[in-house]
Design a protein around this motif. Structure first.
Motif, PDB file in Angstrom:
ATOM      1  N   TYR A 199      24.808  24.234  43.649  1.00 30.78           N
ATOM      2  CA  TYR A 199      24.598  25.419  42.820  1.00 30.78           C
ATOM      3  C   TYR A 199      25.881  26.191  42.506  1.00 30.78           C
ATOM      4  CZ  TYR A 199      19.650  24.910  43.937  1.00 30.78           C
ATOM      5  OH  TYR A 199      18.373  24.443  44.068  1.00 30.78           O
ATOM      6  N   GLY A 200      27.022  25.762  43.052  1.00 31.10           N
ATOM      7  CA  GLY A 200      28.232  26.559  42.917  1.00 31.10           C
ATOM      8  C   GLY A 200      28.641  26.817  41.485  1.00 31.10           C
ATOM      9  N   GLN A 201      28.696  25.763  40.667  1.00 34.72           N
ATOM     10  CA  GLN A 201      29.136  25.917  39.292  1.00 34.72           C
ATOM     11  C   GLN A 201      28.138  26.731  38.471  1.00 34.72           C
ATOM     12  OE1 GLN A 201      30.191  22.230  37.519  1.00 34.72           O
ATOM     13  NE2 GLN A 201      30.893  23.130  35.594  1.00 34.72           N
ATOM     14  N   SER A 202      26.863  26.550  38.733  1.00 34.73           N
ATOM     15  CA  SER A 202      25.843  27.287  37.993  1.00 34.73           C
ATOM     16  C   SER A 202      25.852  28.769  38.357  1.00 34.73           C
ATOM     17  CB  SER A 202      24.470  26.686  38.278  1.00 34.73           C
ATOM     18  OG  SER A 202      24.436  25.331  37.896  1.00 34.73           O
ATOM     19  N   VAL A 203      26.113  29.075  39.629  1.00 34.50           N
ATOM     20  CA  VAL A 203      26.237  30.474  40.026  1.00 34.50           C
ATOM     21  C   VAL A 203      27.408  31.122  39.307  1.00 34.50           C
ATOM     22  CG1 VAL A 203      26.813  31.985  41.967  1.00 34.50           C
ATOM     23  CG2 VAL A 203      25.125  30.190  42.257  1.00 34.50           C
ATOM     24  N   LEU A 204      28.484  30.375  39.144  1.00 32.45           N
ATOM     25  CA  LEU A 204      29.645  30.889  38.423  1.00 32.45           C
ATOM     26  C   LEU A 204      29.296  31.200  36.972  1.00 32.45           C
ATOM     27  CD1 LEU A 204      32.662  31.486  38.737  1.00 32.45           C
ATOM     28  CD2 LEU A 204      33.110  29.130  38.043  1.00 32.45           C
ATOM     29  N   VAL A 205      28.533  30.329  36.341  1.00 32.20           N
ATOM     30  CA  VAL A 205      28.092  30.569  34.961  1.00 32.20           C
ATOM     31  C   VAL A 205      27.226  31.816  34.879  1.00 32.20           C
ATOM     32  CG1 VAL A 205      26.737  29.635  33.042  1.00 32.20           C
ATOM     33  CG2 VAL A 205      28.250  28.146  34.363  1.00 32.20           C
ATOM     34  N   LEU A 206      26.324  31.960  35.833  1.00 35.93           N
ATOM     35  CA  LEU A 206      25.442  33.121  35.842  1.00 35.93           C
ATOM     36  C   LEU A 206      26.241  34.408  36.021  1.00 35.93           C
ATOM     37  CD1 LEU A 206      22.474  34.010  35.763  1.00 35.93           C
ATOM     38  CD2 LEU A 206      22.446  33.833  38.253  1.00 35.93           C
ATOM     39  N   GLY A 207      27.256  34.375  36.888  1.00 36.05           N
ATOM     40  CA  GLY A 207      28.095  35.544  37.060  1.00 36.05           C
ATOM     41  C   GLY A 207      28.857  35.898  35.803  1.00 36.05           C
ATOM     42  N   ILE A 208      29.362  34.893  35.095  1.00 33.46           N
ATOM     43  CA  ILE A 208      30.072  35.137  33.837  1.00 33.46           C
ATOM     44  C   ILE A 208      29.134  35.738  32.801  1.00 33.46           C
ATOM     45  CG2 ILE A 208      31.223  33.995  31.908  1.00 33.46           C
ATOM     46  CD1 ILE A 208      32.437  32.055  33.913  1.00 33.46           C
ATOM     47  N   GLN A 209      27.921  35.228  32.737  1.00 31.16           N
ATOM     48  CA  GLN A 209      26.929  35.791  31.807  1.00 31.16           C
ATOM     49  C   GLN A 209      26.671  37.268  32.105  1.00 31.16           C
ATOM     50  OE1 GLN A 209      23.497  33.208  32.161  1.00 31.16           O
ATOM     51  NE2 GLN A 209      23.947  32.285  30.188  1.00 31.16           N
ATOM     52  N   ALA A 210      26.495  37.589  33.373  1.00 27.27           N
ATOM     53  CA  ALA A 210      26.216  38.973  33.750  1.00 27.27           C
ATOM     54  C   ALA A 210      27.387  39.876  33.404  1.00 27.27           C
ATOM     55  CB  ALA A 210      25.902  39.051  35.249  1.00 27.27           C
ATOM     56  N   ILE A 211      28.604  39.426  33.661  1.00 29.09           N
ATOM     57  CA  ILE A 211      29.785  40.240  33.363  1.00 29.09           C
ATOM     58  C   ILE A 211      29.903  40.489  31.866  1.00 29.09           C
ATOM     59  CG2 ILE A 211      32.307  40.235  33.384  1.00 29.09           C
ATOM     60  CD1 ILE A 211      32.153  38.790  36.069  1.00 29.09           C
ATOM     61  N   SER A 321      27.159  52.786  44.735  1.00 29.50           N
ATOM     62  CA  SER A 321      27.740  52.155  45.925  1.00 29.50           C
ATOM     63  C   SER A 321      29.225  51.860  45.787  1.00 29.50           C
ATOM     64  CB  SER A 321      26.994  50.855  46.249  1.00 29.50           C
ATOM     65  OG  SER A 321      25.615  51.099  46.460  1.00 29.50           O
ATOM     66  N   PHE A 322      29.641  51.377  44.613  1.00 29.74           N
ATOM     67  CA  PHE A 322      31.020  50.911  44.449  1.00 29.74           C
ATOM     68  C   PHE A 322      31.796  51.665  43.373  1.00 29.74           C
ATOM     69  CE2 PHE A 322      28.453  47.292  45.859  1.00 29.74           C
ATOM     70  CZ  PHE A 322      29.132  46.940  47.016  1.00 29.74           C
ATOM     71  N   GLY A 323      31.190  52.657  42.739  1.00 32.74           N
ATOM     72  CA  GLY A 323      31.895  53.349  41.670  1.00 32.74           C
ATOM     73  C   GLY A 323      31.735  52.612  40.351  1.00 32.74           C
ATOM     74  N   MET A 324      32.714  52.795  39.440  1.00 31.43           N
ATOM     75  CA  MET A 324      32.607  52.210  38.107  1.00 31.43           C
ATOM     76  C   MET A 324      32.575  50.692  38.135  1.00 31.43           C
ATOM     77  SD  MET A 324      34.908  54.614  35.626  1.00 31.43           S
ATOM     78  CE  MET A 324      36.354  54.547  36.685  1.00 31.43           C
ATOM     79  N   ILE A 325      33.327  50.094  39.063  1.00 33.22           N
ATOM     80  CA  ILE A 325      33.339  48.646  39.136  1.00 33.22           C
ATOM     81  C   ILE A 325      31.991  48.115  39.593  1.00 33.22           C
ATOM     82  CG2 ILE A 325      34.073  48.399  41.545  1.00 33.22           C
ATOM     83  CD1 ILE A 325      35.377  46.457  38.501  1.00 33.22           C
ATOM     84  N   GLY A 326      31.168  48.973  40.215  1.00 33.12           N
ATOM     85  CA  GLY A 326      29.837  48.570  40.634  1.00 33.12           C
ATOM     86  C   GLY A 326      28.909  48.276  39.480  1.00 33.12           C
ATOM     87  N   LEU A 327      29.257  48.745  38.268  1.00 40.27           N
ATOM     88  CA  LEU A 327      28.465  48.406  37.091  1.00 40.27           C
ATOM     89  C   LEU A 327      28.438  46.897  36.859  1.00 40.27           C
ATOM     90  CD1 LEU A 327      29.702  51.213  34.704  1.00 40.27           C
ATOM     91  CD2 LEU A 327      27.392  50.952  35.568  1.00 40.27           C
ATOM     92  N   PHE A 328      29.502  46.210  37.273  1.00 39.41           N
ATOM     93  CA  PHE A 328      29.560  44.765  37.146  1.00 39.41           C
ATOM     94  C   PHE A 328      29.077  44.079  38.421  1.00 39.41           C
ATOM     95  CE2 PHE A 328      32.795  46.653  34.463  1.00 39.41           C
ATOM     96  CZ  PHE A 328      32.573  46.044  33.246  1.00 39.41           C
ATOM     97  N   ILE A 329      29.454  44.636  39.569  1.00 39.96           N
ATOM     98  CA  ILE A 329      29.086  44.004  40.839  1.00 39.96           C
ATOM     99  C   ILE A 329      27.574  44.016  41.038  1.00 39.96           C
ATOM    100  CG2 ILE A 329      29.313  44.161  43.346  1.00 39.96           C
ATOM    101  CD1 ILE A 329      32.080  45.287  42.939  1.00 39.96           C
ATOM    102  N   GLY A 330      26.925  45.151  40.750  1.00 42.48           N
ATOM    103  CA  GLY A 330      25.488  45.283  40.979  1.00 42.48           C
ATOM    104  C   GLY A 330      24.653  44.248  40.239  1.00 42.48           C
ATOM    105  N   PRO A 331      24.755  44.180  38.899  1.00 43.28           N
ATOM    106  CA  PRO A 331      23.950  43.178  38.186  1.00 43.28           C
ATOM    107  C   PRO A 331      24.291  41.740  38.556  1.00 43.28           C
ATOM    108  CG  PRO A 331      24.704  44.880  36.680  1.00 43.28           C
ATOM    109  CD  PRO A 331      25.417  45.108  37.978  1.00 43.28           C
TER     110      PRO A 331
END
Length: 366
Positions: A199-211, A321-331
């Motif tokens: 699942y490693g590569q697919s998780v990376l894709v999902l993270g890029i989509q969210a960002i 929880s993390f401030g402005m950068i948490g807008l990306f970390i959370g989702p």
């Protein structure tokens, strides 16, 4: 040649683990001043990488020309507007001081309190008793705190200088990431596949989509919210509406929100006796705040297929929880965890394969 034993004893494993943890902590400590800038640069590069590849193809596949174009674009989008905003504030500060000194401010009468049933008249009488009897006492109590104005200005100047340094570092890191994006993307993919071959590569894709979804939603929502707030300021007759609109757009982009400008404007309108303008701007601000949450969530959901309640929780929880950068970390964290749990419950793979994540974006799920 001597071969290492296949089975390592507990002290050896413990010391190796401690060494790795120590080196990781030291690396993070050294990179601490650059983490925020590098993170923002990474978010910008991940979001604009498809655009960067298109520009590179148009410019005869010359990486240097494409990097220069993107660097100039970042300067036009981030650096120059902030410099113009600071210059405009400095130029108009003298006009603002003259305007404040030439106006005679009096406490508002708040006649509209009498229109509130049952409790309105009591609040009206209590307010005037407080202003008439305790106004001077309240000013006398606040007077000692006026001496802290200098330290407050100096601290804000310090924050502004630090912010400008972060902008410069963000621009530098973005240029480096554009230049070495292919190699960095391959290394990240290798690391993800090493950690999780399935699942490693697919998780990376999902993270890029969210960002990308969060980035586009923040930019579009921030600009729309700032412009609509500026329209409300103009309709209500608030002075310096153009400057305040620019400030509001910038504050929305950095996730401070439009209320940081609208609330003082509402108070000022009521203070000067313009109850109609104050009420209109108050209603406009409430609608604008509701529109902000709905619009941002809708745009994120359009970019990544997740339940809207999960997106809202990720945005709000990450921000708290993390401030402005948490807008990306959370989702990102919630989306990956949600997909993993869903896959485990329903017993079918929910990820998909995608080669060359940072090189070829045409296969990514939209």
């Amino acid at each position: 040649m001597k071969h290492m034993p296949k089975h390592r004893d507990l002290p050896d494993i413990t010391l190796s683990l401690l060494f790795i943890c120590l080196m990781s902590i030291m690396c993070l400590w050294i990179l601490k001043p650059f983490i925020i800038s590098f993170t923002w640069g990474s978010m910008i590069v991940i979001t604009t990488w498809p655009l960067f590849l298109k520009i590179q193809r148009v410019l005869w596949k010359k990486r240097l020309l494409a990097v220069l174009v993107m660097a100039l674009t970042l300067i036009l989008v981030f650096i120059i507007p902030i410099i113009l905003l600071i210059n405009s504030v400095i130029k108009n500060s003298s006009l603002l001081m003259i305007w404040l000194n030439t106006r005679h401010f009096e406490s508002p009468q708040l006649y509209w309190l009498n229109t509130i049933p049952i409790i309105g008249q009591k609040f009206y009488l209590y307010y005037h008793d407080l202003v008439d009897a305790s106004g001077k006492t309240l000013l006398a109590q606040l007077q000692p705190y006026a001496g802290r104005t200098t330290s407050f200005v100096l601290s804000q100047a310090k924050h502004l200088g630090r912010f400008m340094i972060h902008l410069g570092l963000m621009l530098t890191s973005s240029v480096c990431l554009y230049w070495y994006g292919d190699k960095i993307g391959e290394n990240i993919q290798c690391f993800a596949v090493t950690v999780s071959p399935k699942y490693g590569q697919s998780v990376l894709v999902l993270g890029i989509q969210a960002i990308r979804a969060v980035s586009c939603a923040i930019v579009i929502t921030g600009c729309a919210q700032g412009l609509l707030g500026g329209i409300g300021l103009s309709i209500s007759g608030v002075p310096f509406a153009t400057i305040l609109t620019v400030v509001m757009i910038f504050s929305c982009l950095v996730q401070l929100g439009s209320l940081i400008v609208l609330i003082p404007a509402i108070i000022w309108l009521y203070w000067t006796g313009d109850n109609t303008g104050g009420t209109v701007l108050l209603i406009w601000s409430v609608l604008l705040s509701a529109l902000e949450t709905v619009m941002r969530s809708f745009l994120i959901k359009k970019g990544i297929d997740l339940p809207i309640i999960l997106i809202l929780v990720g945005i709000i929880g990450g921000l708290l929880s993390f401030g402005m950068i948490g807008l990306f970390i959370g989702p990102v964290v919630l989306s990956v965890s949600y997909r993993f749990i869903l896959s485990w419950i329903k017993k079918y793979p929910i990820f998909y394969d995608n080669d060359n994540i940072l090189i070829d974006q045409s296969k990514m799920k939209k």
